[in-house]
Each structure stands twice: as structure tokens, then as C-alpha cells.
Design a protein around this motif. Structure first.
Motif, PDB file in Angstrom:
ATOM      1  N   ASP A  43      45.016  34.842  37.302  1.00  0.00           N
ATOM      2  CA  ASP A  43      46.020  35.684  37.958  1.00  0.00           C
ATOM      3  C   ASP A  43      45.362  36.862  38.672  1.00  0.00           C
ATOM      4  O   ASP A  43      45.731  37.209  39.792  1.00  0.00           O
ATOM      5  N   ILE A  44      44.376  37.484  38.004  1.00  0.00           N
ATOM      6  CA  ILE A  44      43.640  38.594  38.629  1.00  0.00           C
ATOM      7  C   ILE A  44      42.936  38.104  39.884  1.00  0.00           C
ATOM      8  O   ILE A  44      42.977  38.759  40.925  1.00  0.00           O
ATOM      9  N   ARG A  45      42.313  36.931  39.797  1.00  0.00           N
ATOM     10  CA  ARG A  45      41.617  36.367  40.957  1.00  0.00           C
ATOM     11  C   ARG A  45      42.597  36.131  42.107  1.00  0.00           C
ATOM     12  O   ARG A  45      42.314  36.500  43.251  1.00  0.00           O
ATOM     13  N   SER A  46      43.740  35.528  41.830  1.00  0.00           N
ATOM     14  CA  SER A  46      44.738  35.270  42.881  1.00  0.00           C
ATOM     15  C   SER A  46      45.179  36.554  43.549  1.00  0.00           C
ATOM     16  O   SER A  46      45.300  36.628  44.776  1.00  0.00           O
ATOM     17  N   ALA A  47      45.405  37.592  42.734  1.00  0.00           N
ATOM     18  CA  ALA A  47      45.832  38.883  43.279  1.00  0.00           C
ATOM     19  C   ALA A  47      44.724  39.518  44.111  1.00  0.00           C
ATOM     20  O   ALA A  47      44.977  40.067  45.191  1.00  0.00           O
ATOM     21  N   GLU A  48      43.483  39.438  43.633  1.00  0.00           N
ATOM     22  CA  GLU A  48      42.349  40.019  44.372  1.00  0.00           C
ATOM     23  C   GLU A  48      42.127  39.298  45.706  1.00  0.00           C
ATOM     24  O   GLU A  48      41.866  39.945  46.726  1.00  0.00           O
ATOM     25  N   VAL A  49      42.237  37.984  45.708  1.00  0.00           N
ATOM     26  CA  VAL A  49      42.049  37.214  46.952  1.00  0.00           C
ATOM     27  C   VAL A  49      43.128  37.598  47.968  1.00  0.00           C
ATOM     28  O   VAL A  49      42.844  37.784  49.153  1.00  0.00           O
ATOM     29  N   ALA A  50      44.376  37.738  47.504  1.00  0.00           N
ATOM     30  CA  ALA A  50      45.459  38.155  48.403  1.00  0.00           C
ATOM     31  C   ALA A  50      45.227  39.589  48.886  1.00  0.00           C
ATOM     32  O   ALA A  50      45.438  39.894  50.060  1.00  0.00           O
ATOM     33  N   TYR A  51      44.760  40.450  47.988  1.00  0.00           N
ATOM     34  CA  TYR A  51      44.482  41.841  48.357  1.00  0.00           C
ATOM     35  C   TYR A  51      43.404  41.883  49.448  1.00  0.00           C
ATOM     36  O   TYR A  51      43.530  42.624  50.426  1.00  0.00           O
ATOM     37  N   ARG A  52      42.363  41.070  49.293  1.00  0.00           N
ATOM     38  CA  ARG A  52      41.304  41.047  50.296  1.00  0.00           C
ATOM     39  C   ARG A  52      41.817  40.512  51.632  1.00  0.00           C
ATOM     40  O   ARG A  52      41.429  40.993  52.700  1.00  0.00           O
ATOM     41  N   ALA A  53      42.683  39.511  51.595  1.00  0.00           N
ATOM     42  CA  ALA A  53      43.222  38.944  52.836  1.00  0.00           C
ATOM     43  C   ALA A  53      43.976  39.996  53.652  1.00  0.00           C
ATOM     44  O   ALA A  53      43.930  39.993  54.879  1.00  0.00           O
ATOM     45  N   VAL A  54      44.611  40.933  52.961  1.00  0.00           N
ATOM     46  CA  VAL A  54      45.375  41.973  53.638  1.00  0.00           C
ATOM     47  C   VAL A  54      44.499  43.187  53.975  1.00  0.00           C
ATOM     48  O   VAL A  54      44.587  43.741  55.059  1.00  0.00           O
ATOM     49  N   ASN A  55      43.627  43.578  53.049  1.00  0.00           N
ATOM     50  CA  ASN A  55      42.879  44.838  53.180  1.00  0.00           C
ATOM     51  C   ASN A  55      41.404  44.680  53.562  1.00  0.00           C
ATOM     52  O   ASN A  55      40.708  45.678  53.692  1.00  0.00           O
ATOM     53  N   LYS A  56      40.912  43.454  53.637  1.00  0.00           N
ATOM     54  CA  LYS A  56      39.525  43.161  54.029  1.00  0.00           C
ATOM     55  C   LYS A  56      38.489  43.548  52.973  1.00  0.00           C
ATOM     56  O   LYS A  56      37.291  43.556  53.251  1.00  0.00           O
ATOM     57  N   HIS A  57      38.921  43.925  51.784  1.00  0.00           N
ATOM     58  CA  HIS A  57      38.016  44.219  50.669  1.00  0.00           C
ATOM     59  C   HIS A  57      38.796  44.036  49.370  1.00  0.00           C
ATOM     60  O   HIS A  57      40.015  43.885  49.381  1.00  0.00           O
ATOM     61  N   TYR A  58      38.070  44.007  48.247  1.00  0.00           N
ATOM     62  CA  TYR A  58      38.708  43.907  46.934  1.00  0.00           C
ATOM     63  C   TYR A  58      38.941  45.308  46.378  1.00  0.00           C
ATOM     64  O   TYR A  58      38.445  46.283  46.920  1.00  0.00           O
TER      65      TYR A  58
END
Length: 199
Positions: free
Chosen positions: A48-63
Motif C-alpha cells: 500500500d505504501i509503495r502504491s501511494a508513493e508511486v502515485a505521489y511521484r507520478a504527480v509530484n515528480k519525486h517521492y
């Protein structure tokens, strides 16, 4: 009479020895079953953390290395729905235009089918009495390019909290002798990887 007392005493000794024998056989089985149960719960949280981090990076360009930021992103963030259309000015049809046609909530996109998902609980290690995953984020350099990375982890002493400490210590020692992490993690601070060490 003496013979009967001796027989009863022997019977009691046999019963007590049988109980100790069954316990000594069942204890490792119980430990293994409980460990598997806890590992499964922890792995799901790390996914779940990984899924959220990947989505966060897609929007913000970083983790992000902050659970507060990540949880807020899950609860309130949105992802663009993008449609690709051919560039009308390109006669070779090799270029395209990205057209944003709407937005969708992050929580619905990633966790919409999960009725058991509670964003505020994302940071807590299951069955650990409130202990929190370690979450790191930053950059690593590969071929002179800075690449965003993250890592979320939990030690066996946290995952298996309250279980037999000597057994946990023995297992951790074997892992560390073989240069392995004594617990579970997802991602890496040195590689561009979102894999977990259980995969």
C-alpha cells in the motif's frame, strides 16, 4: 495400596511429560504460523505504501519521506486523466498532444476497491502496538542523472513484537551474518527500485 499410589504418581508424571512434549513440539509451529500471519499483514501495508508513493511521484515528480504528506495526498490528492491525440500540425504522425480531460481522486484510483483501507493507519506496523514504519525518500545518482528513490521498512523486532525474543534474535543474527535485512522493506535508497525484499 502402595502399588496404587505409585501407579497414580507414574500416571501423573506421564501426563505432565506428555504435556511438556506436546508444548515443545507445538511452540515452533505456533511461532511459524504467527510469523507468517504478521508478515502477510506487513507485506500488504508495504505494498500500500509503495502504491501511494508511486502515485505521489507520478504527480509530484519525486517521492516523499513523510507519512503525513503521503496520507494527506491519499486523502485529498487527485491524478489527471490524460488523453493522447495526434498533433494536427505533424504530417509524420510521430508527435502527439497530451490533453487533460479530468481528474480522479487518488484514494478512489488506488484503493477504491479496498473496503478495509484506512489512510490514517498506513504508517503503523500491524500488531506492533503503534510502532511506525521507517519511511525515507531522496535521490540517487545513476549515469550522472539524479533519480528519485524511497524506502519503507520494518524490523523483525517490530513486526514480531511480543513474540519469543530469543527466536527473533536468533533469526535476525542468521540474516545479518548473510548480509540480509532483519525485517521487511520495499524500495531502495541506492537503486531505482520499488521491489520488496520478499519478492
Amino acid at each position: 495400596m502402595k502399588k496404587t499410589i505409585i501407579q497414580i504418581a507414574l500416571l501423573l508424571v506421564i501426563v505432565v511429560l506428555t504435556i511438556f512434549l506436546v508444548r515443545s513440539i507445538m511452540e515452533p509451529v505456533r511461532y511459524t504460523n504467527e510469523k507468517k500471519f504478521r508478515y502477510d499483514l506487513t507485506i500488504q501495508k508495504l505494498k500500500d505504501i509503495r502504491s501511494a508513493e508511486v502515485a505521489y511521484r507520478a504527480v509530484n515528480k519525486h517521492y516523499t519521506g513523510s507519512f503525513d504528506t503521503l496520507i494527506n495526498f491519499i486523502k485529498h490528492g487527485e491524478m489527471a486523466i490524460v488523453k493522447m491525440i495526434p498533433d494536427p500540425n505533424d504530417t509524420t504522425f510521430s508527435r502527439s498532444i497530451m490533453d487533460t480531460i479530468g481528474y480522479v481522486a487518488i484514494i478512489d484510483t488506488i484503493f477504491g476497491k479496498r473496503t478495509d483501507f484506512i489512510p490514517d493507519n498506513l504508517k503503523y506496523i500491524p500488531n506492533s502496538e503503534g510502532q511506525v514504519f521507517t519511511l525515507e525518500a531522496g535521490y540517487t545518482e545513476k549515469s550522472k542523472i539524479m533519480i528519485p528513490v524511497f524506502r519503507a521498512s520494518a524490523l523483525n523486532t517490530q513486526i514480531l513484537y511480543g513474540m519469543d525474543e530469543q527466536t527473533i534474535y536468533n533469526e535476525d543474527t542468521k540474516l545479518m551474518v548473510n548480509d540480509l535485512f532483519p525485517g521487511l522493506f520495499v524500495g531502495s535508497m541506492t537503486e531505482a527500485s520499488t521491489d520488496g525484499n520478499w519478492e
